[in-house]
Design a protein around this motif. Structure first.
Motif, PDB file in Angstrom:
ATOM      1  N   GLU A   1       0.848  -1.207   0.000  1.00  0.00           N
ATOM      2  CA  GLU A   1       0.000   0.000   0.000  1.00  0.00           C
ATOM      3  C   GLU A   1       0.882   1.255   0.000  1.00  0.00           C
ATOM      4  O   GLU A   1       0.620   2.218  -0.715  1.00  0.00           O
ATOM      5  CB  GLU A   1      -0.882  -0.036   1.250  1.00  0.00           C
ATOM      6  CG  GLU A   1      -1.978   0.985   1.269  1.00  0.00           C
ATOM      7  CD  GLU A   1      -2.735   0.950   2.603  1.00  0.00           C
ATOM      8  OE1 GLU A   1      -3.069   2.033   3.090  1.00  0.00           O
ATOM      9  OE2 GLU A   1      -2.964  -0.147   3.156  1.00  0.00           O
ATOM     10  N   LYS A   2       1.925   1.209   0.806  1.00  0.00           N
ATOM     11  CA  LYS A   2       2.796   2.391   0.879  1.00  0.00           C
ATOM     12  C   LYS A   2       3.468   2.636  -0.470  1.00  0.00           C
ATOM     13  O   LYS A   2       3.567   3.786  -0.932  1.00  0.00           O
ATOM     14  CB  LYS A   2       3.846   2.243   1.974  1.00  0.00           C
ATOM     15  CG  LYS A   2       4.820   3.429   1.997  1.00  0.00           C
ATOM     16  CD  LYS A   2       5.639   3.482   3.247  1.00  0.00           C
ATOM     17  CE  LYS A   2       6.621   4.645   3.200  1.00  0.00           C
ATOM     18  NZ  LYS A   2       7.889   4.287   2.578  1.00  0.00           N
ATOM     19  N   LYS A   3       3.898   1.577  -1.109  1.00  0.00           N
ATOM     20  CA  LYS A   3       4.565   1.758  -2.410  1.00  0.00           C
ATOM     21  C   LYS A   3       3.601   2.346  -3.438  1.00  0.00           C
ATOM     22  O   LYS A   3       3.987   3.179  -4.271  1.00  0.00           O
ATOM     23  CB  LYS A   3       5.151   0.436  -2.894  1.00  0.00           C
ATOM     24  CG  LYS A   3       6.437   0.064  -2.152  1.00  0.00           C
ATOM     25  CD  LYS A   3       7.006  -1.256  -2.645  1.00  0.00           C
ATOM     26  CE  LYS A   3       8.430  -1.474  -2.129  1.00  0.00           C
ATOM     27  NZ  LYS A   3       8.526  -1.513  -0.663  1.00  0.00           N
ATOM     28  N   ALA A   4       2.355   1.910  -3.387  1.00  0.00           N
ATOM     29  CA  ALA A   4       1.366   2.471  -4.327  1.00  0.00           C
ATOM     30  C   ALA A   4       1.172   3.962  -4.064  1.00  0.00           C
ATOM     31  O   ALA A   4       1.072   4.778  -4.991  1.00  0.00           O
ATOM     32  CB  ALA A   4       0.044   1.722  -4.199  1.00  0.00           C
ATOM     33  N   ARG A   5       1.128   4.331  -2.798  1.00  0.00           N
ATOM     34  CA  ARG A   5       0.955   5.751  -2.453  1.00  0.00           C
ATOM     35  C   ARG A   5       2.191   6.558  -2.840  1.00  0.00           C
ATOM     36  O   ARG A   5       2.097   7.678  -3.326  1.00  0.00           O
ATOM     37  CB  ARG A   5       0.678   5.903  -0.944  1.00  0.00           C
ATOM     38  CG  ARG A   5      -0.579   5.227  -0.483  1.00  0.00           C
ATOM     39  CD  ARG A   5      -1.811   5.868  -1.029  1.00  0.00           C
ATOM     40  NE  ARG A   5      -2.104   7.143  -0.399  1.00  0.00           N
ATOM     41  CZ  ARG A   5      -2.918   8.068  -0.911  1.00  0.00           C
ATOM     42  NH1 ARG A   5      -3.497   7.863  -2.085  1.00  0.00           N
ATOM     43  NH2 ARG A   5      -3.140   9.196  -0.274  1.00  0.00           N
ATOM     44  N   MET A   6       3.356   5.948  -2.603  1.00  0.00           N
ATOM     45  CA  MET A   6       4.594   6.633  -3.010  1.00  0.00           C
ATOM     46  C   MET A   6       4.595   6.884  -4.511  1.00  0.00           C
ATOM     47  O   MET A   6       4.974   7.961  -4.991  1.00  0.00           O
ATOM     48  CB  MET A   6       5.814   5.769  -2.656  1.00  0.00           C
ATOM     49  CG  MET A   6       6.203   5.804  -1.209  1.00  0.00           C
ATOM     50  SD  MET A   6       7.386   4.500  -0.799  1.00  0.00           S
ATOM     51  CE  MET A   6       8.716   4.893  -1.899  1.00  0.00           C
ATOM     52  N   ALA A   7       4.168   5.868  -5.281  1.00  0.00           N
ATOM     53  CA  ALA A   7       4.160   6.001  -6.743  1.00  0.00           C
ATOM     54  C   ALA A   7       3.275   7.175  -7.157  1.00  0.00           C
ATOM     55  O   ALA A   7       3.630   7.966  -8.036  1.00  0.00           O
ATOM     56  CB  ALA A   7       3.681   4.706  -7.373  1.00  0.00           C
ATOM     57  N   LEU A   8       2.124   7.281  -6.495  1.00  0.00           N
ATOM     58  CA  LEU A   8       1.206   8.373  -6.826  1.00  0.00           C
ATOM     59  C   LEU A   8       1.867   9.731  -6.573  1.00  0.00           C
ATOM     60  O   LEU A   8       1.882  10.607  -7.443  1.00  0.00           O
ATOM     61  CB  LEU A   8      -0.058   8.237  -5.970  1.00  0.00           C
ATOM     62  CG  LEU A   8      -1.134   9.285  -6.205  1.00  0.00           C
ATOM     63  CD1 LEU A   8      -1.920   8.928  -7.466  1.00  0.00           C
ATOM     64  CD2 LEU A   8      -2.081   9.375  -5.020  1.00  0.00           C
ATOM     65  N   PHE A   9       2.430   9.881  -5.381  1.00  0.00           N
ATOM     66  CA  PHE A   9       2.994  11.187  -5.006  1.00  0.00           C
ATOM     67  C   PHE A   9       4.324  11.481  -5.695  1.00  0.00           C
ATOM     68  O   PHE A   9       4.782  12.631  -5.677  1.00  0.00           O
ATOM     69  CB  PHE A   9       3.123  11.291  -3.477  1.00  0.00           C
ATOM     70  CG  PHE A   9       1.830  11.690  -2.810  1.00  0.00           C
ATOM     71  CD1 PHE A   9       1.489  13.021  -2.689  1.00  0.00           C
ATOM     72  CD2 PHE A   9       0.962  10.733  -2.332  1.00  0.00           C
ATOM     73  CE1 PHE A   9       0.299  13.396  -2.087  1.00  0.00           C
ATOM     74  CE2 PHE A   9      -0.233  11.093  -1.730  1.00  0.00           C
ATOM     75  CZ  PHE A   9      -0.573  12.432  -1.602  1.00  0.00           C
ATOM     76  N   CYS A  10       4.931  10.463  -6.307  1.00  0.00           N
ATOM     77  CA  CYS A  10       6.177  10.714  -7.064  1.00  0.00           C
ATOM     78  C   CYS A  10       5.948  11.747  -8.169  1.00  0.00           C
ATOM     79  O   CYS A  10       6.889  12.396  -8.634  1.00  0.00           O
ATOM     80  CB  CYS A  10       6.689   9.428  -7.696  1.00  0.00           C
ATOM     81  SG  CYS A  10       7.848   8.589  -6.633  1.00  0.00           S
ATOM     82  N   GLY A  11       4.689  11.891  -8.590  1.00  0.00           N
ATOM     83  CA  GLY A  11       4.401  12.847  -9.660  1.00  0.00           C
ATOM     84  C   GLY A  11       4.517  14.301  -9.252  1.00  0.00           C
ATOM     85  O   GLY A  11       4.495  15.200 -10.104  1.00  0.00           O
ATOM     86  N   ASN A  12       4.664  14.557  -7.963  1.00  0.00           N
ATOM     87  CA  ASN A  12       4.695  15.960  -7.518  1.00  0.00           C
ATOM     88  C   ASN A  12       6.108  16.538  -7.661  1.00  0.00           C
ATOM     89  O   ASN A  12       6.598  17.271  -6.787  1.00  0.00           O
ATOM     90  CB  ASN A  12       4.203  16.061  -6.069  1.00  0.00           C
ATOM     91  CG  ASN A  12       3.621  17.440  -5.744  1.00  0.00           C
ATOM     92  OD1 ASN A  12       3.466  18.273  -6.651  1.00  0.00           O
ATOM     93  ND2 ASN A  12       3.316  17.678  -4.489  1.00  0.00           N
ATOM     94  N   THR A  13       6.731  16.248  -8.767  1.00  0.00           N
ATOM     95  CA  THR A  13       8.154  16.583  -8.941  1.00  0.00           C
ATOM     96  C   THR A  13       8.403  18.093  -9.003  1.00  0.00           C
ATOM     97  O   THR A  13       9.428  18.566  -8.518  1.00  0.00           O
ATOM     98  CB  THR A  13       8.715  15.962 -10.232  1.00  0.00           C
ATOM     99  OG1 THR A  13       7.827  16.288 -11.297  1.00  0.00           O
ATOM    100  CG2 THR A  13       8.842  14.464 -10.119  1.00  0.00           C
ATOM    101  N   ALA A  14       7.503  18.824  -9.622  1.00  0.00           N
ATOM    102  CA  ALA A  14       7.761  20.265  -9.794  1.00  0.00           C
ATOM    103  C   ALA A  14       7.805  20.977  -8.450  1.00  0.00           C
ATOM    104  O   ALA A  14       8.623  21.881  -8.232  1.00  0.00           O
ATOM    105  CB  ALA A  14       6.695  20.883 -10.687  1.00  0.00           C
ATOM    106  N   LEU A  15       6.914  20.560  -7.540  1.00  0.00           N
ATOM    107  CA  LEU A  15       6.912  21.205  -6.227  1.00  0.00           C
ATOM    108  C   LEU A  15       8.140  20.779  -5.421  1.00  0.00           C
ATOM    109  O   LEU A  15       8.764  21.592  -4.734  1.00  0.00           O
ATOM    110  CB  LEU A  15       5.610  20.862  -5.485  1.00  0.00           C
ATOM    111  CG  LEU A  15       4.359  21.673  -5.861  1.00  0.00           C
ATOM    112  CD1 LEU A  15       4.354  23.022  -5.174  1.00  0.00           C
ATOM    113  CD2 LEU A  15       4.174  21.844  -7.345  1.00  0.00           C
ATOM    114  N   CYS A  16       8.501  19.496  -5.531  1.00  0.00           N
ATOM    115  CA  CYS A  16       9.744  19.046  -4.858  1.00  0.00           C
ATOM    116  C   CYS A  16      10.933  19.821  -5.407  1.00  0.00           C
ATOM    117  O   CYS A  16      11.839  20.207  -4.663  1.00  0.00           O
ATOM    118  CB  CYS A  16       9.951  17.550  -5.058  1.00  0.00           C
ATOM    119  SG  CYS A  16       8.822  16.546  -4.093  1.00  0.00           S
TER     120      CYS A  16
END
Ligand code: SR1
Ligand code: MG
Length: 428
Positions: free
Chosen positions: A165-180
């Motif tokens: 579950e955590k990996k799935a959530r991480m994958a989703l939030f990996c898209g927030n690259t511009a803000l990172c």
């Protein structure tokens, strides 16, 4: 979701009349406001760096509407920024609401195309930063923030969340690259080089800025922390947890604006909040009309620094022992004789590491607010540049100490004492 902006979606930046029409089409929101759109008042109140924020009030109640702009508001259209940050903000708000519904605003509606979130209007709350500048004390704040940090960080970590579950959530939030990327540049890199968007109180701090840029130990320590930010996917972090991201009253605390959310190091959130309390502390002398008149408020702010960490640590440890649930530190491995002592020792080491990270990140967050693009009102509102620079110089000294030696301090009390010594003009 499509990352491109404006032309390929229904996106349009909202203004008074279109917003009224839009909200009128949302039955729950319309009922909450009462009356019809012609009876509502609409005010754009956004004073942050990125977005539009509207407060819409009707005969029966109010809502807050936050809409992402396709660029950085602080800089202008020359700095494009994906609208998808509203998607990540909505995801983060939803996750946080699972664990601390009483500490976040209630989401009434989300529109991905418009990059727009309608939320409960928090009133009579004020932005915590503004209250602290004014000298207001918030009796619930430290306890609430400790709980927010412990619950959101523990529950989204491998200590609680099953690995798949955590990996799935991480994958989703990996898209927030511009803000990172904004954080990677503005917090961890630009203050340590001559970057075009850097600014500071000139000429007072010219020498201080040059000295920090020339400081190899500081640069190396800041880059170690940047690497941790880039690689340590420990938990879903808020990502921008300064005192402008908290709204408070005497009796209530709400954390807003998690658009920078991603799976990152827990210490980044804890450190961000501590850093902003420390900035508030060091700015106080700049707000005094008579020397010493804010001594009590200063001491209270340092009490909050200690209380946030100690409250966070206590609740985090308690969740770990009582709730657990993740794939890390399987309780079955500690069920034998001697197991509980081994687990306790592992927890001690873990919390010590988390404190070291938090203090290091706090130092980075302090330095970026003095030398980088985006400053804080605590310091900016000190009108006399000499007095402002004196406060800011102390913030740079404490920031440097925390970045380079935060890991050696060993306790939040030691960090407090360092802040006190620096504020008194003594060697930390
Ligand atoms: C360009 S955005 C500058 C800053 O505003 C946000 O609040 C974040 O702190 C970001 O670094
Ligand atoms: Mg924000």
């Amino acid at each position: 979701m499509d990352e491109t902006v404006a032309t390929q979606t229904r996106y349009r930046a909202m203004s008074d009349t279109p917003l009224r029409q839009y909200l009128a089409g949302l039955p729950e929101v319309r009922a909450l406001l009462g009356g019809g759109p012609e009876a509502w008042t609409v005010r754009e109140v956004g004073d942050g760096n990125l977005n539009l924020v509207f407060i819409v009030s009707g005969p029966a109640g109010g809502v807050a509407v936050k809409q992402a702009l396709p660029y950085v508001r602080l800089v202008g259209e020359s700095w494009p920024l994906p609208l998808t940050r509203a998607f990540f903000e909505h995801e983060a708000l939803s996750e946080q609401a699972r664990w601390v519904p009483d500490l976040v605003p209630r989401v009434l509606h989300f529109d991905a195309d418009l990059a727009l979130i309608v939320m409960s209007y928090l009133t009579p709350h004020v932005i915590l930063r503004k209250g602290l500048i004014h000298g207001t004390r918030y009796p619930r704040m430290a306890e609430d923030m400790a709980r927010f940090l412990a619950e959101t960080l523990f529950r989204t970590s491998d200590l609680h969340c099953p690995a798949a579950e955590k990996k799935a959530r991480m994958a989703l939030f990996c898209g927030n690259t511009a803000l990172c990327r904004i954080t990677e540049d503005l917090v961890f890199t630009d203050p340590y080089r001559e970057a075009p968007l850097n600014r500071w109180t000139r000429p007072q701090l010219d020498g201080d800025a040059a000295a920090l840029r020339a400081d190899g130990d500081l640069r190396a320590a800041a880059q170690r922390l940047k690497l941790k930010f880039l690689t340590s996917a420990e938990a879903l972090v808020h990502g921008d947890l300064h005192t402008g991201s908290v709204m408070a009253t005497d009796a209530d605390t709400r954390v807003i604006d998690p658009e920078f959310a991603f799976y990152g190091p827990m210490g980044f959130d804890v450190g961000a909040f501590l850093a902003n309390l420390l900035l508030a502390f060091l700015a106080q002398s700049g707000h005094e009309e008579r020397r010493g008149e804010r001594d009590d408020h200063r001491a209270w702010l340092l009490d909050q620094v200690e209380a946030v960490w100690t409250g966070f640590e206590a609740r985090f440890r308690e969740l770990w022992l009582r709730v657990g649930g993740g794939d890390a530190f399987d309780p079955g491995l500690f069920a034998d004789e001697g197991g509980s002592a081994a687990l306790a020792a592992a927890q001690d080491a873990y919390m010590a590491g988390l404190l070291a990270d938090s203090l290091g990140f706090a130092g980075c967050k302090m330095i970026r607010r003095i030398l980088g693009l985006a400053h804080v009102e605590d310091m900016e509102s000190i009108a006399d540049p000499d007095r402002r620079a004196a406060c800011e110089r102390q913030a740079l000294a404490l920031g440097r100490l925390l970045v380079v030696r935060g890991g050696e301090l060993g306790s939040i009390r030691a960090a407090r004492q360092a802040a006190e010594r620096i504020a008194e003009g003594r060697t930390p």
